[in-house]
Motif scaffolding. Structure first.
Motif, PDB file in Angstrom:
ATOM      1  N   GLN A 150       0.838  -1.195   0.000  1.00 23.40           N
ATOM      2  CA  GLN A 150       0.000   0.000   0.000  1.00 23.40           C
ATOM      3  C   GLN A 150       0.876   1.249   0.000  1.00 23.40           C
ATOM      4  N   VAL A 151       0.508   2.206  -0.843  1.00 21.76           N
ATOM      5  CA  VAL A 151       1.272   3.450  -0.920  1.00 21.76           C
ATOM      6  C   VAL A 151       1.082   4.237   0.375  1.00 21.76           C
ATOM      7  N   PRO A 152       2.164   4.749   0.967  1.00 20.61           N
ATOM      8  CA  PRO A 152       2.049   5.489   2.238  1.00 20.61           C
ATOM      9  C   PRO A 152       1.134   6.704   2.111  1.00 20.61           C
ATOM     10  N   ASP A 153       0.408   6.996   3.193  1.00 21.24           N
ATOM     11  CA  ASP A 153      -0.505   8.139   3.188  1.00 21.24           C
ATOM     12  C   ASP A 153       0.241   9.443   2.922  1.00 21.24           C
ATOM     13  N   THR A 154       1.492   9.508   3.384  1.00 23.41           N
ATOM     14  CA  THR A 154       2.249  10.752   3.226  1.00 23.41           C
ATOM     15  C   THR A 154       2.438  11.124   1.759  1.00 23.41           C
ATOM     16  N   LYS A 190      14.429  23.238  -7.340  1.00 29.53           N
ATOM     17  CA  LYS A 190      14.906  23.278  -5.959  1.00 29.53           C
ATOM     18  C   LYS A 190      13.749  23.520  -4.994  1.00 29.53           C
ATOM     19  N   THR A 191      12.820  24.375  -5.398  1.00 30.72           N
ATOM     20  CA  THR A 191      11.646  24.655  -4.566  1.00 30.72           C
ATOM     21  C   THR A 191      10.800  23.404  -4.400  1.00 30.72           C
ATOM     22  N   HIS A 192      10.574  22.695  -5.509  1.00 34.34           N
ATOM     23  CA  HIS A 192       9.784  21.459  -5.449  1.00 34.34           C
ATOM     24  C   HIS A 192      10.460  20.409  -4.576  1.00 34.34           C
ATOM     25  N   VAL A 193      11.764  20.259  -4.743  1.00 28.98           N
ATOM     26  CA  VAL A 193      12.507  19.278  -3.935  1.00 28.98           C
ATOM     27  C   VAL A 193      12.395  19.638  -2.456  1.00 28.98           C
ATOM     28  N   GLY A 194      12.513  20.915  -2.157  1.00 36.91           N
ATOM     29  CA  GLY A 194      12.382  21.372  -0.775  1.00 36.91           C
ATOM     30  C   GLY A 194      11.019  21.037  -0.198  1.00 36.91           C
ATOM     31  N   HIS A 195       9.960  21.229  -0.996  1.00 30.68           N
ATOM     32  CA  HIS A 195       8.608  20.905  -0.537  1.00 30.68           C
ATOM     33  C   HIS A 195       8.462  19.404  -0.287  1.00 30.68           C
ATOM     34  N   VAL A 196       9.037  18.604  -1.180  1.00 30.22           N
ATOM     35  CA  VAL A 196       8.975  17.146  -1.033  1.00 30.22           C
ATOM     36  C   VAL A 196       9.635  16.721   0.278  1.00 30.22           C
ATOM     37  N   LEU A 197      10.827  17.244   0.532  1.00 31.67           N
ATOM     38  CA  LEU A 197      11.556  16.880   1.742  1.00 31.67           C
ATOM     39  C   LEU A 197      10.792  17.300   2.994  1.00 31.67           C
ATOM     40  N   LYS A 199       7.465  17.917   3.343  1.00 35.69           N
ATOM     41  CA  LYS A 199       6.198  17.193   3.505  1.00 35.69           C
ATOM     42  C   LYS A 199       6.415  15.742   3.934  1.00 35.69           C
ATOM     43  N   LEU A 200       7.471  15.123   3.420  1.00 37.99           N
ATOM     44  CA  LEU A 200       7.721  13.718   3.736  1.00 37.99           C
ATOM     45  C   LEU A 200       8.655  13.566   4.937  1.00 37.99           C
ATOM     46  N   ARG A 201       9.102  14.705   5.482  1.00 40.63           N
ATOM     47  CA  ARG A 201       9.991  14.729   6.652  1.00 40.63           C
ATOM     48  C   ARG A 201      11.275  13.932   6.385  1.00 40.63           C
ATOM     49  N   LEU A 202      11.901  14.253   5.273  1.00 40.93           N
ATOM     50  CA  LEU A 202      13.140  13.594   4.868  1.00 40.93           C
ATOM     51  C   LEU A 202      14.301  14.563   4.976  1.00 40.93           C
ATOM     52  N   ASP A 204      17.249  14.639   3.075  1.00 41.48           N
ATOM     53  CA  ASP A 204      17.870  15.096   1.834  1.00 41.48           C
ATOM     54  C   ASP A 204      17.389  14.249   0.668  1.00 41.48           C
ATOM     55  N   ARG A 205      17.943  14.493  -0.538  1.00 36.90           N
ATOM     56  CA  ARG A 205      17.436  13.807  -1.726  1.00 36.90           C
ATOM     57  C   ARG A 205      17.816  12.333  -1.749  1.00 36.90           C
ATOM     58  N   VAL A 206      18.843  11.940  -1.019  1.00 39.24           N
ATOM     59  CA  VAL A 206      19.155  10.515  -0.915  1.00 39.24           C
ATOM     60  C   VAL A 206      18.004   9.803  -0.211  1.00 39.24           C
ATOM     61  N   GLN A 207      17.568  10.360   0.912  1.00 35.93           N
ATOM     62  CA  GLN A 207      16.445   9.777   1.628  1.00 35.93           C
ATOM     63  C   GLN A 207      15.178   9.807   0.770  1.00 35.93           C
ATOM     64  N   ALA A 208      15.037  10.852  -0.046  1.00 38.56           N
ATOM     65  CA  ALA A 208      13.878  10.935  -0.940  1.00 38.56           C
ATOM     66  C   ALA A 208      13.903   9.805  -1.968  1.00 38.56           C
ATOM     67  N   ALA A 209      15.082   9.506  -2.502  1.00 38.98           N
ATOM     68  CA  ALA A 209      15.209   8.426  -3.476  1.00 38.98           C
ATOM     69  C   ALA A 209      14.873   7.083  -2.836  1.00 38.98           C
ATOM     70  N   VAL A 210      15.386   6.857  -1.629  1.00 39.04           N
ATOM     71  CA  VAL A 210      15.088   5.607  -0.917  1.00 39.04           C
ATOM     72  C   VAL A 210      13.583   5.513  -0.652  1.00 39.04           C
ATOM     73  N   TYR A 211      12.982   6.616  -0.243  1.00 41.13           N
ATOM     74  CA  TYR A 211      11.530   6.640   0.020  1.00 41.13           C
ATOM     75  C   TYR A 211      10.750   6.266  -1.236  1.00 41.13           C
ATOM     76  N   ALA A 212      11.157   6.814  -2.371  1.00 36.64           N
ATOM     77  CA  ALA A 212      10.445   6.551  -3.622  1.00 36.64           C
ATOM     78  C   ALA A 212      10.464   5.064  -3.973  1.00 36.64           C
ATOM     79  N   TYR A 213      11.585   4.423  -3.706  1.00 34.81           N
ATOM     80  CA  TYR A 213      11.685   2.987  -3.959  1.00 34.81           C
ATOM     81  C   TYR A 213      10.891   2.192  -2.933  1.00 34.81           C
ATOM     82  N   GLU A 214      11.051   2.547  -1.670  1.00 32.67           N
ATOM     83  CA  GLU A 214      10.407   1.774  -0.607  1.00 32.67           C
ATOM     84  C   GLU A 214       8.883   1.904  -0.647  1.00 32.67           C
TER      85      GLU A 214
END
Length: 224
Positions: A150-154, A190-197, A199-202, A204-214
């Motif tokens: 199931q896709v995370p609610d976040t 950069k603004t979009h990446v900042g919003h992603v981090l 909202k998802l409480r990550l 940096d972008r490494v954690q964002a990449a891992v989140y996208a896979y997980e």
């Protein structure tokens, strides 16, 4: 501004070599050393470094657990962890990234790459070449979900464009490449990446990449 660095490795000769390289730079100061993960924790609390150069395999407490203790939830200190590894695609690296590391570097990397890595991580960016991010996650796709979960609610907190940017980050694209792909400015990316981090409480972008896979948003080895 001087970047405060803590060296963590169980081999004194390697620590000496890293110290010599880093202290030759005007903007970097090595504030301490540790020979294992437990000492690293103590030194981080005492010295408040900006960047921890962390070996993976050490006695008493390895670099993965030390990274988790230093950067985990509830720890608001400034220290960011740059993991050192002997092998290009070490199986522990994915675990270190999940634990909160801001990137990884090979121990035999040229001196200038080590210095640049310290500066990049200190600035809050991820020290992973985009291609390495993708190779790591593809290589160890067996450790990651199949995409049927199931896709995370976040994920629902992101706009369509932010989801699009997250997918491109997970593919290993730089901000400039994402901007070209989406026909927007790099500042907008950069603004979009900042919003992603945020909202998802990550971290940096490494954690964002891992989140996208997980989360199953991106499939290892697949075309997105």
């Amino acid at each position: 501004m001087t970047i405060r660095v803590l060296l963590v490795d169980d081999q004194p000769l390697l620590r000496t070599g890293f110290r010599m390289i880093l202290e030759a730079e005007q903007d970097i100061a090595v504030v301490g050393e540790a020979g294992d993960g437990l000492q690293a924790q103590e030194q981080v609390r005492a010295l408040q470094p900006d960047v921890v150069l962390m070996d993976i395999r050490m006695p008493r407490m390895d670099g993965v657990e030390a990274t988790r203790q230093i950067t985990g939830p509830g720890r608001d200190g400034p220290a960011k962890v740059l993991v050192l590894t002997t092998f290009d695609l070490d199986e522990y690296v994915v675990e270190a990234l999940r634990a909160g590391a801001s990137g990884f570097l090979l121990k035999d990397a040229p001196a200038n790459e080590l210095v640049q890595a310290i500066r990049v991580v200190a600035a809050g960016e991820a020290m992973l070449a985009p291609s390495i991010t993708r190779r790591l996650l593809d290589k160890y796709s067996a450790h990651l979900p199949t995409g049927e979960e199931q896709v995370p609610d976040t994920l629902g907190t992101l706009t369509d464009r932010e989801v699009e940017v997250l997918k491109l980050v997970a593919r290993g694209l730089s901000n400039a490449e994402i901007a070209a792909d989406l026909f927007v400015s790099e500042t907008t990316v950069k603004t979009h990446v900042g919003h992603v981090l945020t909202k998802l409480r990550l971290r940096d972008r490494v954690q964002a990449a891992v989140y996208a896979y997980e989360s199953g948003l991106v499939r290892p080895g697949g075309n997105q």
